[in-house]
Design a protein around this motif. Structure first.
Motif, short mmCIF file in Angstrom:
data_model
loop_
_atom_site.label_atom_id
_atom_site.label_comp_id
_atom_site.label_asym_id
_atom_site.label_seq_id
_atom_site.Cartn_x
_atom_site.Cartn_y
_atom_site.Cartn_z
N THR A 124 0.86 -1.19 0.00
CA THR A 124 0.00 0.00 0.00
C THR A 124 0.89 1.23 0.00
OG1 THR A 124 -1.81 -1.10 1.17
CG2 THR A 124 -1.76 1.30 1.25
N ILE A 125 0.58 2.16 -0.89
CA ILE A 125 1.33 3.40 -1.01
C ILE A 125 0.39 4.57 -0.79
CG2 ILE A 125 2.59 4.93 -2.59
CD1 ILE A 125 3.62 2.46 -4.02
N VAL A 126 0.78 5.49 0.04
CA VAL A 126 0.11 6.79 0.12
C VAL A 126 1.01 7.79 -0.57
CG1 VAL A 126 -0.77 8.61 1.61
CG2 VAL A 126 -1.08 6.21 2.27
N PHE A 127 0.51 8.34 -1.66
CA PHE A 127 1.27 9.33 -2.43
C PHE A 127 0.78 10.71 -2.03
CE2 PHE A 127 2.25 12.21 -5.80
CZ PHE A 127 3.44 11.78 -6.34
N GLN A 128 1.61 11.46 -1.34
CA GLN A 128 1.28 12.82 -0.92
C GLN A 128 1.88 13.80 -1.92
OE1 GLN A 128 -0.52 14.48 1.81
NE2 GLN A 128 -0.16 15.98 0.19
N GLY A 129 1.01 14.41 -2.75
CA GLY A 129 1.49 15.40 -3.69
C GLY A 129 2.04 16.61 -2.95
N MET A 130 3.17 17.11 -3.42
CA MET A 130 3.84 18.22 -2.75
C MET A 130 4.10 19.36 -3.72
SD MET A 130 4.22 17.31 0.41
CE MET A 130 5.38 18.57 0.96
N MET A 131 4.32 20.54 -3.12
CA MET A 131 4.85 21.70 -3.84
C MET A 131 5.96 22.28 -2.98
SD MET A 131 1.66 23.74 -5.56
CE MET A 131 2.79 25.12 -5.82
N GLU A 152 1.89 4.13 12.32
CA GLU A 152 1.18 2.99 11.73
C GLU A 152 2.11 2.04 10.99
OE1 GLU A 152 -1.69 4.93 9.29
OE2 GLU A 152 -2.99 5.51 10.95
N GLY A 153 3.41 2.34 11.01
CA GLY A 153 4.37 1.43 10.42
C GLY A 153 4.80 1.76 9.00
N TYR A 154 4.49 2.93 8.52
CA TYR A 154 4.89 3.33 7.17
C TYR A 154 6.37 3.70 7.13
CZ TYR A 154 0.20 3.57 5.10
OH TYR A 154 -1.04 3.26 4.60
N VAL A 155 6.98 3.49 5.97
CA VAL A 155 8.30 4.02 5.66
C VAL A 155 8.09 5.24 4.77
CG1 VAL A 155 10.45 3.59 4.40
CG2 VAL A 155 9.48 1.81 5.83
N ILE A 156 8.79 6.32 5.06
CA ILE A 156 8.60 7.57 4.34
C ILE A 156 9.63 7.69 3.21
CG2 ILE A 156 8.29 10.05 4.54
CD1 ILE A 156 6.39 8.43 6.25
N TYR A 157 9.15 7.91 1.99
CA TYR A 157 10.00 8.19 0.83
C TYR A 157 9.97 9.70 0.58
CZ TYR A 157 10.67 3.39 -0.97
OH TYR A 157 11.05 2.09 -1.14
N LEU A 322 4.04 -1.01 3.64
CA LEU A 322 3.45 0.33 3.76
C LEU A 322 4.50 1.38 3.43
CD1 LEU A 322 1.48 -0.18 7.11
CD2 LEU A 322 0.60 -0.41 4.78
N ILE A 323 4.23 2.18 2.41
CA ILE A 323 5.18 3.22 1.97
C ILE A 323 4.42 4.53 1.80
CG2 ILE A 323 6.81 3.94 0.18
CD1 ILE A 323 7.21 1.00 -0.51
N TYR A 324 4.95 5.58 2.36
CA TYR A 324 4.35 6.92 2.27
C TYR A 324 5.30 7.78 1.46
CZ TYR A 324 1.12 10.51 4.00
OH TYR A 324 0.15 11.47 4.11
N ILE A 325 4.83 8.30 0.33
CA ILE A 325 5.69 9.03 -0.61
C ILE A 325 5.33 10.51 -0.61
CG2 ILE A 325 6.36 9.28 -3.03
CD1 ILE A 325 5.70 6.34 -3.42
N THR A 326 6.32 11.37 -0.45
CA THR A 326 6.12 12.82 -0.59
C THR A 326 6.88 13.28 -1.82
OG1 THR A 326 8.02 13.29 0.85
CG2 THR A 326 5.86 13.13 1.91
N TYR A 327 6.15 13.43 -2.91
CA TYR A 327 6.75 13.81 -4.20
C TYR A 327 5.86 14.86 -4.86
CZ TYR A 327 10.73 10.79 -5.50
OH TYR A 327 11.97 10.22 -5.61
N GLY A 328 6.44 15.57 -5.82
CA GLY A 328 5.67 16.52 -6.60
C GLY A 328 4.47 15.86 -7.24
N ALA A 329 3.32 16.56 -7.22
CA ALA A 329 2.07 15.97 -7.69
C ALA A 329 2.15 15.52 -9.14
CB ALA A 329 0.92 16.97 -7.52
#
Length: 369
Positions: A124-131, A152-157, A322-329
């Motif tokens: 499961t990936i949560v993709f957080q669009g960033m600016m 919750e056990g996510y790894v942050i990218y 579980l992976i949480y990604i903070t990348y440009g939208a």
């Protein structure tokens, strides 16, 4: 009865008077609404407008008397006064409207980014669009979600092209126009009354130090991008020709950042009202500039496509569920496509949209005696 009929105002003349009265009302009301904005910027602007109106009023009055016979039946002074007022009102409204429009544009067409949940049934990936630049509530919300994800056990990218002695100079010259991108974004945030995203990620510094394995610099390096660029040039000789305009745009961006730096120096000595007006204009322009769909850039194969493939490969090889990604939208569509090329089961399960740019909160009160 006959005398009353001869002195009655003709129907056409009555409508001209009504239309003229409405026009003067709208002009005067518009000018009075814009006057506080102009005075906030500087009273010198209002003084300059008055001088311009006094000078142009002579020409306007002469032209009106030349074209309209009714104007010639009244003294020139009356025509001149009306011409001065009309010119002053039109110019004042013309200067104030862009500022008002910029102030409401961020509310009329808010700039948003997605927070999307993707899954292939195994990961499961949560993709957080960033600016890089945004409002304080947006970044506070992102940091809150990241802290919750960590529990919750996510790894942050994290997005962020990693420096490399081999590729740093190439990156600066080819993609950043010889400038410092972080410094450019920081300057832009200062002018717009916004925040720079890296400042808020410092809130996670303690957890990064305690649990470095949960915080992954997932992007490629400048050397990686340089090698991909060289590979594309070798594979397609026309690629280098196509990217020349894009490289020129990067240089122009750096030159514009120098102008922003000069503007910041100017604003350092300005009043609070002037900074507030500059912030409205900057946020409105930023929202307008980033709201439209970007035309494909010749550098996209390096800036987007290559980095998306590298990110998808890293995810496919990662054993974390579980992976949480903070990348440009703008990376989300390409990343999903590359993930599906590896595993067709990948899909978007849900999307939540978040507002990035808005006016800073300015709440005051008074303590009771």
């Amino acid at each position: 009865m006959a005398n009353a009929a001869t002195t009655a105002v003709p129907f056409g003349a009555r409508w001209k008077l009504r239309i003229s009265a409405i026009a003067w009302f709208l002009l005067s009301a518009g000018f009075l609404l814009g006057l506080p904005v102009l005075l906030d910027v500087s009273w010198l602007i209002v003084a300059a407008l008055l001088v311009i109106a006094l000078l142009l009023g002579l020409l306007v009055a002469w032209l009106l008397r030349l074209v309209f016979g009714g104007q010639r039946r009244q003294p020139f002074l009356i025509s001149y006064i009306k011409a001065v007022l009309g010119t002053l009102f039109v110019f004042g409204i013309g200067l104030a409207i862009p500022i008002y429009y910029a102030a409401v544009y961020t509310d009329l067409k808010p700039l948003t980014v997605p927070q999307a949940t993707l899954s292939n049934g195994k990961q499961t990936i949560v993709f957080q669009g960033m600016m890089h630049v945004g409002s304080e509530p947006f970044y506070k919300g992102v940091v809150y979600d990241l802290e919750k994800a960590l529990t919750e056990g996510y790894v942050i990218y994290y997005e962020g092209v990693r420096g490399s002695p081999q590729g740093d100079q190439w990156f600066a010259d080819t993609l950043a126009g010889g400038g410092d991108l972080s410094a450019n974004y920081k300057m832009l945030s200062d002018v717009c009354g916004l925040k720079f995203q890296l400042d808020y990620f410092q809130m996670l510094a303690a957890d990064m130090a305690a649990h470095p394995e949960r915080h992954v610099a997932a992007d490629v390096s400048t050397a990686d991008m340089m090698h991909e660029y060289e590979r594309l040039v070798a594979a397609d000789p026309g690629f280098a020709t196509r990217v020349q305009p894009a490289k020129a745009d990067a240089t122009a961006t750096t030159k514009s950042s120098e102008s922003i730096s000069s503007l910041i120096s100017l604003l350092d000595g300005s009043t609070a009202e002037q900074k507030r007006i500059a912030g409205y204009a900057c946020r409105g322009f930023l929202t307008w500039a980033l709201s439209g769909a970007d035309a494909p850039s010749p550098l996209d194969p390096v800036l987007l496509d290559y980095r998306n493939r590298a990110l998808a490969d890293r995810i496919a090889k990662d054993t974390h569920q579980l992976i949480y990604i903070t990348y440009g939208a703008e990376h989300l569509p390409g990343l999903l496509k590359d993930l599906q090329a590896i595993d067709p089961a990948w899909e978007i399960r849900s999307v939540k949209w978040q507002r990035v740019v808005e006016a800073p909160d300015d709440v005051t009160g008074q303590l009771a005696n």
